[in-house]
Design a protein around this motif. Structure first.
Motif, PDB file in Angstrom:
ATOM      1  N   ASP A 346       0.813  -1.228   0.000  1.00  0.00           N
ATOM      2  CA  ASP A 346       0.000   0.000   0.000  1.00  0.00           C
ATOM      3  C   ASP A 346       0.842   1.272   0.000  1.00  0.00           C
ATOM      4  OD1 ASP A 346      -2.607  -0.937  -0.229  1.00  0.00           O
ATOM      5  OD2 ASP A 346      -2.787  -1.309   1.922  1.00  0.00           O
ATOM      6  N   VAL A 347       1.995   1.225  -0.641  1.00  0.00           N
ATOM      7  CA  VAL A 347       2.892   2.384  -0.651  1.00  0.00           C
ATOM      8  C   VAL A 347       2.499   3.385  -1.725  1.00  0.00           C
ATOM      9  CG1 VAL A 347       5.264   3.117  -1.131  1.00  0.00           C
ATOM     10  CG2 VAL A 347       4.852   1.183   0.362  1.00  0.00           C
ATOM     11  N   PHE A 348       2.102   2.912  -2.898  1.00  0.00           N
ATOM     12  CA  PHE A 348       1.882   3.831  -4.009  1.00  0.00           C
ATOM     13  C   PHE A 348       0.742   4.810  -3.752  1.00  0.00           C
ATOM     14  CE2 PHE A 348       4.148   0.363  -6.231  1.00  0.00           C
ATOM     15  CZ  PHE A 348       5.215   1.127  -6.709  1.00  0.00           C
ATOM     16  N   ALA A 349      -0.235   4.415  -2.963  1.00  0.00           N
ATOM     17  CA  ALA A 349      -1.335   5.333  -2.638  1.00  0.00           C
ATOM     18  C   ALA A 349      -0.850   6.535  -1.841  1.00  0.00           C
ATOM     19  CB  ALA A 349      -2.417   4.591  -1.865  1.00  0.00           C
ATOM     20  N   GLU A 350       0.311   6.389  -1.176  1.00  0.00           N
ATOM     21  CA  GLU A 350       0.839   7.464  -0.342  1.00  0.00           C
ATOM     22  C   GLU A 350       1.733   8.427  -1.119  1.00  0.00           C
ATOM     23  OE1 GLU A 350       0.067   7.692   2.863  1.00  0.00           O
ATOM     24  OE2 GLU A 350      -0.968   5.761   3.055  1.00  0.00           O
ATOM     25  N   LEU A 351       2.093   8.080  -2.364  1.00  0.00           N
ATOM     26  CA  LEU A 351       3.098   8.851  -3.099  1.00  0.00           C
ATOM     27  C   LEU A 351       2.482   9.653  -4.235  1.00  0.00           C
ATOM     28  CD1 LEU A 351       5.824   6.053  -3.450  1.00  0.00           C
ATOM     29  CD2 LEU A 351       5.573   7.742  -1.613  1.00  0.00           C
ATOM     30  N   VAL A 353       2.663  11.171  -8.179  1.00  0.00           N
ATOM     31  CA  VAL A 353       2.881  10.441  -9.432  1.00  0.00           C
ATOM     32  C   VAL A 353       4.366  10.312  -9.750  1.00  0.00           C
ATOM     33  CG1 VAL A 353       2.499  10.478 -11.922  1.00  0.00           C
ATOM     34  CG2 VAL A 353       0.630  11.073 -10.372  1.00  0.00           C
ATOM     35  N   GLN A 354       5.120  11.378  -9.528  1.00  0.00           N
ATOM     36  CA  GLN A 354       6.539  11.353  -9.860  1.00  0.00           C
ATOM     37  C   GLN A 354       7.290  10.313  -9.037  1.00  0.00           C
ATOM     38  OE1 GLN A 354       8.718  14.948  -8.971  1.00  0.00           O
ATOM     39  NE2 GLN A 354      10.262  14.515 -10.540  1.00  0.00           N
ATOM     40  N   ARG A 355       7.039  10.292  -7.730  1.00  0.00           N
ATOM     41  CA  ARG A 355       7.718   9.325  -6.873  1.00  0.00           C
ATOM     42  C   ARG A 355       7.259   7.901  -7.163  1.00  0.00           C
ATOM     43  NH1 ARG A 355       7.567  13.860  -3.668  1.00  0.00           N
ATOM     44  NH2 ARG A 355       9.547  14.447  -2.703  1.00  0.00           N
ATOM     45  N   ARG A 356       5.977   7.728  -7.493  1.00  0.00           N
ATOM     46  CA  ARG A 356       5.487   6.405  -7.867  1.00  0.00           C
ATOM     47  C   ARG A 356       6.290   5.837  -9.028  1.00  0.00           C
ATOM     48  NH1 ARG A 356      -1.115   6.898  -8.304  1.00  0.00           N
ATOM     49  NH2 ARG A 356      -1.550   7.456  -6.115  1.00  0.00           N
ATOM     50  N   ARG A 357       6.438   6.645 -10.066  1.00  0.00           N
ATOM     51  CA  ARG A 357       7.090   6.161 -11.275  1.00  0.00           C
ATOM     52  C   ARG A 357       8.570   5.905 -11.040  1.00  0.00           C
ATOM     53  NH1 ARG A 357       4.944   8.350 -16.886  1.00  0.00           N
ATOM     54  NH2 ARG A 357       5.992   6.381 -17.331  1.00  0.00           N
ATOM     55  N   LYS A 358       9.217   6.777 -10.286  1.00  0.00           N
ATOM     56  CA  LYS A 358      10.640   6.576 -10.031  1.00  0.00           C
ATOM     57  C   LYS A 358      10.883   5.331  -9.199  1.00  0.00           C
ATOM     58  CE  LYS A 358      12.378  11.272 -10.590  1.00  0.00           C
ATOM     59  NZ  LYS A 358      13.150  12.390  -9.996  1.00  0.00           N
ATOM     60  N   LEU A 359      10.073   5.132  -8.153  1.00  0.00           N
ATOM     61  CA  LEU A 359      10.228   3.942  -7.326  1.00  0.00           C
ATOM     62  C   LEU A 359       9.944   2.681  -8.143  1.00  0.00           C
ATOM     63  CD1 LEU A 359      10.695   2.568  -4.587  1.00  0.00           C
ATOM     64  CD2 LEU A 359       8.272   2.945  -4.067  1.00  0.00           C
ATOM     65  N   ALA A 360       8.884   2.713  -8.935  1.00  0.00           N
ATOM     66  CA  ALA A 360       8.524   1.551  -9.746  1.00  0.00           C
ATOM     67  C   ALA A 360       9.648   1.189 -10.715  1.00  0.00           C
ATOM     68  CB  ALA A 360       7.234   1.815 -10.509  1.00  0.00           C
ATOM     69  N   ALA A 374      -5.277  -0.933  -3.325  1.00  0.00           N
ATOM     70  CA  ALA A 374      -6.737  -0.988  -3.285  1.00  0.00           C
ATOM     71  C   ALA A 374      -7.325  -0.821  -4.687  1.00  0.00           C
ATOM     72  CB  ALA A 374      -7.283   0.081  -2.350  1.00  0.00           C
ATOM     73  N   VAL A 375      -6.669  -0.002  -5.517  1.00  0.00           N
ATOM     74  CA  VAL A 375      -7.151   0.231  -6.883  1.00  0.00           C
ATOM     75  C   VAL A 375      -5.972   0.129  -7.841  1.00  0.00           C
ATOM     76  CG1 VAL A 375      -9.107   1.661  -6.226  1.00  0.00           C
ATOM     77  CG2 VAL A 375      -6.895   2.727  -6.587  1.00  0.00           C
ATOM     78  N   GLU A 376      -6.204  -0.444  -9.002  1.00  0.00           N
ATOM     79  CA  GLU A 376      -5.119  -0.667  -9.957  1.00  0.00           C
ATOM     80  C   GLU A 376      -4.560   0.636 -10.503  1.00  0.00           C
ATOM     81  OE1 GLU A 376      -3.898  -3.722 -13.524  1.00  0.00           O
ATOM     82  OE2 GLU A 376      -5.977  -3.645 -12.823  1.00  0.00           O
ATOM     83  N   ALA A 377      -5.352   1.704 -10.473  1.00  0.00           N
ATOM     84  CA  ALA A 377      -4.887   2.986 -10.988  1.00  0.00           C
ATOM     85  C   ALA A 377      -3.680   3.522 -10.210  1.00  0.00           C
ATOM     86  CB  ALA A 377      -6.028   4.003 -10.941  1.00  0.00           C
ATOM     87  N   ASP A 378      -3.492   3.032  -8.977  1.00  0.00           N
ATOM     88  CA  ASP A 378      -2.349   3.476  -8.180  1.00  0.00           C
ATOM     89  C   ASP A 378      -1.036   2.839  -8.629  1.00  0.00           C
ATOM     90  OD1 ASP A 378      -3.913   5.097  -6.609  1.00  0.00           O
ATOM     91  OD2 ASP A 378      -4.129   3.645  -4.967  1.00  0.00           O
ATOM     92  N   ILE A 379      -1.109   1.776  -9.425  1.00  0.00           N
ATOM     93  CA  ILE A 379       0.086   1.039  -9.809  1.00  0.00           C
ATOM     94  C   ILE A 379       0.677   1.626 -11.089  1.00  0.00           C
ATOM     95  CG2 ILE A 379       1.050  -1.228 -10.342  1.00  0.00           C
ATOM     96  CD1 ILE A 379      -0.118  -0.956  -7.541  1.00  0.00           C
ATOM     97  N   PRO A 380       1.926   2.081 -11.067  1.00  0.00           N
ATOM     98  CA  PRO A 380       2.550   2.637 -12.271  1.00  0.00           C
ATOM     99  C   PRO A 380       2.683   1.580 -13.364  1.00  0.00           C
ATOM    100  CG  PRO A 380       3.800   3.212 -10.293  1.00  0.00           C
ATOM    101  CD  PRO A 380       2.804   2.170  -9.892  1.00  0.00           C
TER     102      PRO A 380
END
Length: 399
Positions: A346-351, A353-360, A374-380
């Motif tokens: 559940d990390v991506f919901a906390e970040l 968009v920029q940090r999501r993509r860099k971490l991914a 919880a929702v697929e839209a949160d997954i880069p």
């Protein structure tokens, strides 16, 4: 190394659940509160014998039961290992390796390696020093399992010594107690020296990876660092926070570089520090010097991260600490260890968009990445891979 199969019995909300896994990225999707984190918690517990959510084992057992069981099949190269861990409410936890006779739970440490990212990680920067000490010690035990005994020995001696100091504060201290305290001082000095020596070495390994990971996640305009503050040097105030000056009770020069000392030399320093601190410890009824009072100070630019970092910077520092531990484990894997399983709970919901993509983008190339959302839209999109639906009480695989 990757996890091929996970089975839980009476763990958290699950009476029984089985989850088949594979290398690469697997995303577990489901509503909040459905049990996704329980699955990730079980894997993390198998690696560290501790939960990232609670401090005791009681809540891990399904309500009304007295035992929980975690089974996992791990694959490393051509070799598969079956691990079983029994969590008990009334007796010591036990483990099994490849269906062998039961062993102590800590004997399975070092077989399953994980790095777990979770919203609770904010406490690594914003929380009290115990969170950062725990981070160091869990990573230390993952890398060198024998240090589980080092920690256990130190905690046992600390408990005994504190009990003696409390009796002194209550007016029940005699000359006989003084001699007993001298004995505990020797035991605690040795155990503390071994733990401190190991932590100092680990921080040296972490430091360059921490700065590198922070640069990967941000624009690189600030350097990230970590400074180990030892109570042995008088660099910790009575409340456990980093002080800016040597303490009056310290028996060691605050400028002394502890990294240059051997375990024997650190043991001698602790004995000196205990002697210098005795009067104050007897007055307070607690041990004021030792690894349990130390601090890992996180620095961003020229300022401490705690209290000075923005919310985004705090998240980047937390993620960088976890990434640094991942890189240290990869270094270890090149010399015979196992690459860790990455868990992003559940990390991506906390970040943003920029940090999501860099971490991914950073973690996508790991041998196995397990993600919950919880929702697929949160997954880069960088984390394309298998999706599994988590439903009440179980799993509904979707390919």
């Amino acid at each position: 190394m990757y996890l091929e199969h996970l089975s839980l019995t009476d763990f958290r909300s699950y009476a029984q659940v089985d989850l088949a896994l594979e290398p690469g990225v697997t995303v577990l999707l489901g509503a909040n509160g459905i049990g996704k984190t329980n699955l990730m918690e079980a894997i993390g517990y198998l690696a560290t014998l501790s939960s990232h959510r609670v401090s005791s084992d009681g809540p891990l057992m399904r309500f009304g039961t007295e035992r929980a069981l975690i089974r996992a099949r791990l694959v490393r190269g051509e070799q598969a290992t079956l691990l079983e861990l029994e969590i008990n409410g009334t007796r010591a936890n036990r483990g099994r390796i490849n269906r062998s006779n039961p062993v102590r739970a800590r004997d399975i440490l070092g077989i399953c390696h994980t790095v777990l990212f979770a919203p609770e990680d904010l406490a690594l920067v914003k929380g009290d020093p115990s969170n950062r000490r725990r981070f160091l010690d869990e990573l230390l035990v993952s890398l060198i399992p024998r240090h589980a005994a080092t920690r256990s020995d130190y905690d046992r001696v600390l408990k005994q010594r504190n009990a003696l100091l409390k009796s002194a504060r209550a007016g029940k201290f005699s000359s006989g107690h003084e001699a007993t305290l001298d004995v505990w001082d020797q035991h605690m000095a040795r155990a503390g020296a071994e733990l401190l020596f190991a932590r100092l070495e680990l921080v040296e390994r972490l430091r360059p990876h921490l700065n590198g990971a922070y640069a990967q996640l941000t624009d690189g305009s600030k350097e990230a660092g970590a400074i180990y503050r030892s109570s042995l040097q008088g660099l910790i105030d009575d409340d456990g926070t980093a002080a800016g000056h040597p303490g009056a009770a310290a028996a060691v020069d605050g400028s002394e570089d502890l990294r240059l000392l051997t375990v024997d030399q650190l043991t001698d320093r602790y004995v000196q520090a205990f002697a210098a601190s005795r009067r104050k410890e007897l007055e307070r009824g607690i041990s004021l010097v030792g690894p349990h009072r130390d601090e890992l100070e996180l620095v961003l630019g020229e300022a401490p991260a705690k209290g000075y970092a923005s919310h985004g910077e705090t998240w980047s520092m937390c993620l960088s600490l976890r990434l640094a531990s991942y890189y240290v484990m990869l270094d270890d894997a090149r010399t015979g260890g196992s690459a860790p399983i990455l868990i992003l709970d559940d990390v991506f919901a906390e970040l943003d968009v920029q940090r999501r993509r860099k971490l991914a983008a950073i973690v996508a190339g790991a041998e196995q990445v397990l993600v919950t959302a919880a929702v697929e839209a949160d997954i880069p999109e960088e984390l394309a891979g298998r999706r599994v639906m988590v439903i009440p009480g179980g799993i509904d695989e979707q390919g």
